[in-house]
Write a protein that holds these residues in place. Structure first.
Motif, PDB file in Angstrom:
ATOM      1  N   HIS A 281       0.855  -1.223  -0.034  1.00 22.18           N
ATOM      2  CA  HIS A 281      -0.184  -0.113   0.145  1.00 22.18           C
ATOM      3  C   HIS A 281       0.848   1.287   0.181  1.00 22.18           C
ATOM      4  O   HIS A 281       1.009   2.017   1.120  1.00 22.18           O
ATOM      5  CB  HIS A 281      -0.898  -0.133   1.149  1.00 22.18           C
ATOM      6  N   SER A 282       1.571   1.264  -1.263  1.00 22.04           N
ATOM      7  CA  SER A 282       2.342   2.641  -1.326  1.00 22.04           C
ATOM      8  C   SER A 282       1.996   3.671  -2.524  1.00 22.04           C
ATOM      9  O   SER A 282       1.772   3.155  -3.616  1.00 22.04           O
ATOM     10  CB  SER A 282       3.703   2.198  -1.652  1.00 22.04           C
ATOM     11  N   ASP A 283       1.539   4.893  -2.113  1.00 24.40           N
ATOM     12  CA  ASP A 283       0.880   5.431  -3.048  1.00 24.40           C
ATOM     13  C   ASP A 283       1.680   6.648  -3.419  1.00 24.40           C
ATOM     14  O   ASP A 283       2.760   7.167  -2.683  1.00 24.40           O
ATOM     15  CB  ASP A 283      -0.471   6.092  -2.629  1.00 24.40           C
ATOM     16  N   LEU A 284       1.654   7.706  -4.412  1.00 22.21           N
ATOM     17  CA  LEU A 284       2.292   8.920  -4.829  1.00 22.21           C
ATOM     18  C   LEU A 284       1.610  10.099  -4.581  1.00 22.21           C
ATOM     19  O   LEU A 284       0.272  10.168  -5.213  1.00 22.21           O
ATOM     20  CB  LEU A 284       2.784   8.809  -6.264  1.00 22.21           C
ATOM     21  N   PHE A 285       2.397  10.815  -3.980  1.00 26.17           N
ATOM     22  CA  PHE A 285       1.985  12.200  -3.714  1.00 26.17           C
ATOM     23  C   PHE A 285       2.485  13.203  -4.502  1.00 26.17           C
ATOM     24  O   PHE A 285       3.807  13.227  -4.681  1.00 26.17           O
ATOM     25  CB  PHE A 285       2.099  12.759  -2.023  1.00 26.17           C
ATOM     26  N   CYS A 286       1.894  14.082  -5.188  1.00 19.84           N
ATOM     27  CA  CYS A 286       2.448  14.938  -6.254  1.00 19.84           C
ATOM     28  C   CYS A 286       3.086  16.243  -6.118  1.00 19.84           C
ATOM     29  O   CYS A 286       3.535  16.947  -6.815  1.00 19.84           O
ATOM     30  CB  CYS A 286       1.683  15.073  -7.589  1.00 19.84           C
ATOM     31  N   GLY A 287       3.146  16.478  -4.603  1.00 17.22           N
ATOM     32  CA  GLY A 287       4.085  17.484  -4.159  1.00 17.22           C
ATOM     33  C   GLY A 287       3.083  18.790  -4.548  1.00 17.22           C
ATOM     34  O   GLY A 287       1.808  19.145  -4.818  1.00 17.22           O
ATOM     35  N   ALA A 288       3.946  20.088  -4.240  1.00 18.66           N
ATOM     36  CA  ALA A 288       2.977  21.393  -4.404  1.00 18.66           C
ATOM     37  C   ALA A 288       2.785  21.557  -5.797  1.00 18.66           C
ATOM     38  O   ALA A 288       1.765  22.346  -5.922  1.00 18.66           O
ATOM     39  CB  ALA A 288       4.278  22.381  -4.155  1.00 18.66           C
ATOM     40  N   ASN A 289       3.537  20.982  -6.717  1.00 17.71           N
ATOM     41  CA  ASN A 289       2.726  21.403  -8.307  1.00 17.71           C
ATOM     42  C   ASN A 289       1.776  20.683  -8.598  1.00 17.71           C
ATOM     43  O   ASN A 289       1.072  20.906  -9.753  1.00 17.71           O
ATOM     44  CB  ASN A 289       4.077  21.428  -9.090  1.00 17.71           C
ATOM     45  N   GLY A 290       1.352  19.568  -8.006  1.00 16.56           N
ATOM     46  CA  GLY A 290       0.350  18.701  -8.221  1.00 16.56           C
ATOM     47  C   GLY A 290       0.286  18.048  -9.582  1.00 16.56           C
ATOM     48  O   GLY A 290      -0.985  17.583  -9.838  1.00 16.56           O
ATOM     49  N   VAL A 291       1.568  17.798 -10.085  1.00  9.47           N
ATOM     50  CA  VAL A 291       1.400  16.946 -11.433  1.00  9.47           C
ATOM     51  C   VAL A 291       2.684  15.794 -11.116  1.00  9.47           C
ATOM     52  O   VAL A 291       3.563  16.049 -10.176  1.00  9.47           O
ATOM     53  CB  VAL A 291       2.068  17.754 -12.367  1.00  9.47           C
ATOM     54  N   ALA A 292       2.517  14.914 -11.917  1.00 11.61           N
ATOM     55  CA  ALA A 292       3.271  13.675 -11.805  1.00 11.61           C
ATOM     56  C   ALA A 292       4.816  13.990 -12.203  1.00 11.61           C
ATOM     57  O   ALA A 292       4.828  14.389 -13.649  1.00 11.61           O
ATOM     58  CB  ALA A 292       2.686  12.464 -12.210  1.00 11.61           C
ATOM     59  N   ASP A 293       5.744  13.971 -11.471  1.00 10.09           N
ATOM     60  CA  ASP A 293       7.132  14.151 -11.982  1.00 10.09           C
ATOM     61  C   ASP A 293       7.570  13.212 -12.950  1.00 10.09           C
ATOM     62  O   ASP A 293       7.443  11.877 -12.783  1.00 10.09           O
ATOM     63  CB  ASP A 293       8.345  14.400 -10.986  1.00 10.09           C
ATOM     64  N   PRO A 294       8.428  13.634 -14.201  1.00 12.46           N
ATOM     65  CA  PRO A 294       8.707  12.305 -15.141  1.00 12.46           C
ATOM     66  C   PRO A 294       9.794  11.532 -14.030  1.00 12.46           C
ATOM     67  O   PRO A 294      10.543  11.838 -13.144  1.00 12.46           O
ATOM     68  CB  PRO A 294       9.396  12.931 -16.111  1.00 12.46           C
ATOM     69  N   ILE A 295      10.255  10.351 -14.504  1.00 12.29           N
ATOM     70  CA  ILE A 295      11.365   9.510 -14.142  1.00 12.29           C
ATOM     71  C   ILE A 295      12.419   9.881 -14.877  1.00 12.29           C
ATOM     72  O   ILE A 295      12.312   9.295 -16.182  1.00 12.29           O
ATOM     73  CB  ILE A 295      10.899   8.138 -14.383  1.00 12.29           C
ATOM     74  N   THR A 296      13.204  10.582 -14.331  1.00 14.24           N
ATOM     75  CA  THR A 296      14.397  10.850 -14.961  1.00 14.24           C
ATOM     76  C   THR A 296      15.688  10.067 -14.810  1.00 14.24           C
ATOM     77  O   THR A 296      16.264   9.732 -13.722  1.00 14.24           O
ATOM     78  CB  THR A 296      14.750  12.330 -14.585  1.00 14.24           C
ATOM     79  N   LEU A 297      16.290   9.328 -15.984  1.00 12.93           N
ATOM     80  CA  LEU A 297      17.520   8.711 -16.023  1.00 12.93           C
ATOM     81  C   LEU A 297      18.601   9.097 -16.781  1.00 12.93           C
ATOM     82  O   LEU A 297      18.390  10.049 -17.760  1.00 12.93           O
ATOM     83  CB  LEU A 297      16.960   7.252 -16.605  1.00 12.93           C
ATOM     84  N   LEU A 298      19.687   8.727 -16.672  1.00 13.68           N
ATOM     85  CA  LEU A 298      20.896   8.787 -17.341  1.00 13.68           C
ATOM     86  C   LEU A 298      21.100  10.295 -17.426  1.00 13.68           C
ATOM     87  O   LEU A 298      21.555  10.957 -18.671  1.00 13.68           O
ATOM     88  CB  LEU A 298      20.704   8.250 -18.748  1.00 13.68           C
ATOM     89  N   GLY A 299      21.108  11.115 -16.255  1.00 17.70           N
ATOM     90  CA  GLY A 299      21.149  12.670 -16.330  1.00 17.70           C
ATOM     91  C   GLY A 299      20.614  13.553 -17.113  1.00 17.70           C
ATOM     92  O   GLY A 299      20.691  14.410 -17.490  1.00 17.70           O
ATOM     93  N   GLY A 300      19.245  12.802 -17.201  1.00 15.96           N
ATOM     94  CA  GLY A 300      18.460  13.431 -17.926  1.00 15.96           C
ATOM     95  C   GLY A 300      18.090  13.292 -19.521  1.00 15.96           C
ATOM     96  O   GLY A 300      17.258  13.716 -19.886  1.00 15.96           O
ATOM     97  N   ILE A 302      16.728  10.548 -20.698  1.00 16.52           N
ATOM     98  CA  ILE A 302      15.557   9.787 -20.672  1.00 16.52           C
ATOM     99  C   ILE A 302      14.632  10.273 -19.565  1.00 16.52           C
ATOM    100  O   ILE A 302      15.204  10.251 -18.368  1.00 16.52           O
ATOM    101  CB  ILE A 302      15.761   8.103 -20.482  1.00 16.52           C
ATOM    102  N   ASN A 303      13.440  10.700 -20.041  1.00 17.50           N
ATOM    103  CA  ASN A 303      12.329  11.093 -19.116  1.00 17.50           C
ATOM    104  C   ASN A 303      11.013  10.186 -19.551  1.00 17.50           C
ATOM    105  O   ASN A 303      10.552  10.521 -20.531  1.00 17.50           O
ATOM    106  CB  ASN A 303      12.108  12.763 -19.257  1.00 17.50           C
TER     107      ASN A 303
END
Length: 807
Positions: A281-300, A302-303
């Motif tokens: 039971h692990s959910d995601l909270f999208c923080g102050a901006n309210g949008v899902a942040d991308p998953i950022t790989l290899l120094g940006g 890949i997003n």
């Protein structure tokens, strides 16, 4: 909290058994949960038959709950079955300031009391709240996931308990005592169906005497839940829209008393747990901006879109399978090989405990407790907690397949006196040998988005293994002196010496990563050593003001051993240590506690009303903490400077004049905060901030009502209200997420035979369907400006229909 009216009896007058015969030769049989014969409830000669005394073993001997000078919440088997409580996490409804997290790839769980606990990330940490099964302390929180059943009693001891429970009880003890053989033959069982999660439980037992000197009890439970975790609509998961869970527990007990001066109790338990992924039971909270942040790989370079809907409290979880470029090639051997990135989990536990008591003389008893634990667990999941490559295409990254293997032997000997005079003592020695393997293939860089390993075809960044051997030895002694007929002075000291040796190897490293900044494939750290020793003294003064009023004051200390971090990654801290040849940054120091409490335990109105109170003040130095850098994807293990935990616990029970009606409740005031410099991985000093999972106010209020409605037929109605104030959910910044205060309810209604031979119940748990956050942390693979958080949460509402029988 006591769950029924109690009467005080003299522990000494009952000639209590306390200690055990050396069991080294029988260690291979060692069994599971037990804290000795505490289930046997003695009644005052003047007491009515239904008014029973609650026996606890807070000082490794049988004492009544009202007399023992320790803050204890005792929950009987009747209450556990009344609300279908069969998971450790469910016990929080009866114990204010207890917080439980279940799941994850590290320790597998977490217990905290009064704002003090251990990280759920690192399996290298011992728990600050000792987990005690039938008198044997186990060193892995993986058993938090296993559940329990056929339990006689659960005792939660608050505050440091190192004198009698050893090195990993710096914040308290969670003790489970399973049922023992009965003096006459008895068969019982239960079956229930749960509507919200589409699950069912079937359990049963057979108990009775095989001969005049030998008794047995065999019990088993099967629990299957189809909709344990409900996924967000559109989640690309081969297991479907739900993650399920199956749990099997079987236990056998033999109790042998060939003579009045010797008895032995052997317990063997097997647990099998299967699930559809380590993340629950692990959910995601999208923080102050309210949008899902991308998953950022290899120094940006890949997003990947997060894919989750930012609704962190709707009980719909976005847990996709592994991204196709990463799913195919797990470094072998691995249970995840051939599963194509589909999450799963499998745990097998054998737990054995042998308890022996030998009355050497009329006044001296030798006790031996031998314990053996063998755990083999593997789980597979994606720790990006999101990722969507396209419609219907999973984008889970950060995948790992951790194997946790533990073999633990423990042996304790205690010699206890039971003199009629003013002086009594207990002497003990304890030994533990533990071997722990943590082996996992991981994707932290996720380099195979550029292509699989051209040499092996594997799609993982590396395979990392850590073998840790632990050897602990301690001796302890305590005395009890009756200064007067009503004034008792008790105290003692435990000396602990613990050594840990870890060897870290990296048998595989992706070809694209071989070079500067990474260890070489085939890396072997050689032995990394940790050792520490500690004296943990304790002293208590207890005054029996009247037959119904006991007052006590205690000075206590606690100790939790340090060790070698098992979260160091080949790309970060492990690489740095290998390059420098200095592995000391991987070592975390021991945690200690010191403080005291004063308490009063009272009964009034012919012992129909119980009111107990404790005020406490404890300082925890070098609290073991693990933070996570979600951008650099790096763990940081460190010791917090200091945490001070102070507060007041209140407990009340009222057996009302109305036949069959009783009330009980607990109220806790807690002030737990960092009281020295503590610089976290985020560069923040938490000095002066409240510690995590430490609500200022929390409590519960319960009632139980049973009344006859015809000859031989009883009606039952029970309820429990739970309240928790707001609290921080992490220990990383001064602005960590704060869980708001909440209220929820449990209830049950039943009809059954007055003699207990059958009962049908409707049971509701968390009827308000309240969802709260136990822990929070930054989501892995955040962009530099990302602020999304992972929330670990409780289960939602559960509604059971259940039938029970016994004859």
């Amino acid at each position: 909290m006591s769950i029924r009216h109690t009467r005080v009896v003299s522990a000494r007058g009952a000639h209590l058994r306390r200690a055990l015969l050396a069991g080294a030769a029988l260690s291979c049989l060692a069994a599971m949960p037990q804290a000795a014969h505490a289930q046997d409830m003695e009644t005052d000669e003047a007491a009515a038959p239904e008014e029973q005394v609650i026996i606890v073993q807070a000082r490794r001997q049988n004492e009544t709950l009202q007399e023992v000078p320790v803050t204890v919440t005792a929950i009987g088997g009747d209450t556990l079955s009344r609300y279908n409580i069969d998971q450790v996490a469910d016990v929080v409804s009866r114990v204010p300031t207890l917080n439980v997290q279940v799941g994850g790839s590290g320790s597998g769980g977490q217990l905290s009391l009064r704002g003090v606990g251990s990280s759920n990330i690192s399996a290298a940490f011992d728990s600050a709240v000792a987990f005690d099964f039938d008198g044997v302390q186990v060193s892995t929180m993986r058993l938090v996931q296993a559940g329990f059943f056929d339990v006689e009693q659960i005792d939660v001891l608050k505050g440091p308990q190192s004198l009698f429970f050893g090195k990993s009880a710096s914040a308290g003890v969670f003790a489970i005592r399973s049922a023992d053989p009965t003096s006459t033959w008895e068969v019982g069982g239960a079956a229930s169906y749960e509507f919200e999660e589409d699950g069912y439980i079937v359990q049963g037992y057979v108990s009775g005497p095989l001969t005049d000197t030998l008794g047995m009890r065999v019990a088993a439970q099967f629990n299957d839940i189809d909709e344990y975790v409900v996924l967000q609509d559109g989640t690309p998961a081969a297991n479907g829209r739900f993650r399920g869970l199956t749990n099997i527990v079987a236990r056998g007990t033999l109790e042998w008393q060939p003579s009045p001066t010797f008895d032995a109790n052997l317990k063997v338990q097997y647990v099998r747990n299967e699930n559809d992924g380590a993340i629950q039971h692990s959910d995601l909270f999208c923080g102050a901006n309210g949008v899902a942040d991308p998953i950022t790989l290899l120094g940006g370079a890949i997003n990947i879109p997060g894919g989750y809907d930012c609704n962190a409290f709707d009980q719909r979880y976005f847990l996709p399978d592994t991204a196709p470029p990463l799913a195919g090639g797990v470094p072998t051997p691995s249970a995840a090989a051939g599963r194509n990135g589909v999450p799963f989990g499998e745990t097998d536990v054998w737990f054995t405990r042998l308890l022996m008591n030998w009355d050497i003389t009329e006044n001296l008893t030798l006790t031996s407790t031998t314990g053996y634990l063998n755990l083999d667990a593997v789980d597979f999941d994606n720790y990006s907690y999101g990722g969507l490559l396209g419609p219907g295409v999973p984008g889970g990254v950060g995948t790992s397949d951790p194997v946790n293997q533990l073999e633990q032997w423990t042996q304790e000997l205690r010699l206890a006196s039971d003199f009629e005079g003013a002086f009594n003592f207990m002497l003990g020695v304890f030994y533990e040998d533990r071997k722990f393997v943590f082996d996992t293939a991981q994707q932290a860089v996720n380099i195979s988005f550029l292509g699989p390993d051209p040499v092996t075809g594997f799609t993982y960044d590396w395979d990392r293994r850590q073998d840790t051997d632990t050897e602990a030895f301690s001796v302890f002694g305590s005395v009890m002196i009756d200064l007067t007929e009503d004034l008792e002075l008790s105290g003692g000291v435990r000396y602990t010496d613990e050594k840990k040796t870890a060897v870290i190897t990296v048998p595989y490293l992706h070809t694209f990563l071989q070079g500067p900044g990474f260890v070489s494939p085939g890396f072997n750290s050689g032995p990394i050593e940790f050792s520490d020793d500690n004296f943990s003294p304790e002293i208590t003064l207890r005054y029996k003001a009247t037959e119904d009023i006991n007052v006590f004051a205690s000075f206590k200390t606690g100790f939790k051993s340090g060790g070698i971090d098992n979260s160091a990654l080949p790309s970060n801290s492990l690489s740095q240590a290998a390059n420098s040849g200095d592995f000391s940054p991987l070592i975390f120091q021991s945690e200690t506690a010191q403080g005291g409490e004063v308490g009063i335990k009272t009964q009034w109105a012919d012992r129909t009303f119980t009111l107990n109170a404790t005020a406490y003040y404890y300082v925890f130095d070098d609290l073991q903490v693990q933070n996570f850098d979600a951008v650099a994807v790096q763990f940081l293990t460190l010791n917090a400077g200091q945490v001070t935990s102070q507060g007041i616990d209140l407990e009340a029970n009222w057996l009302t004049p109305v036949d069959g009606l009783s009330f009980s409740g607990n109220l806790s005031y807690l002030d737990a905060e960092f009281t020295d410099t503590f610089i976290t991985s985020a560069g923040n000093d938490l000095d002066g901030r409240s510690s995590a999972r430490a609500p200022t106010w929390s409590g519960n209020l319960a009632f139980d009502f049973v009344t006859p409605i015809s000859d031989g037929l009883d009606f039952g109605l029970n309820g429990n209200m739970i309240y928790s104030g707001e609290y921080f959910t992490n220990e990383d910044t001064r602005n960590d997420f704060i869980q708001d205060d909440y209220v929820t309810f449990d209830a049950s209604v039943s009809i059954g035979a007055a003699d207990g031979t059958w009962k049908v119940s409707l049971i509701g748990v968390n009827l308000a369907d309240e969802i709260w956050v136990n822990t929070s942390a930054p989501r892995p693979f955040l962009p530099p400006t990302g602020d999304d958080l992972i929330f670990t949460q409780n289960r939602g509402r559960q509604v059971f229909v259940e039938t029970r029988f016994r004859f």
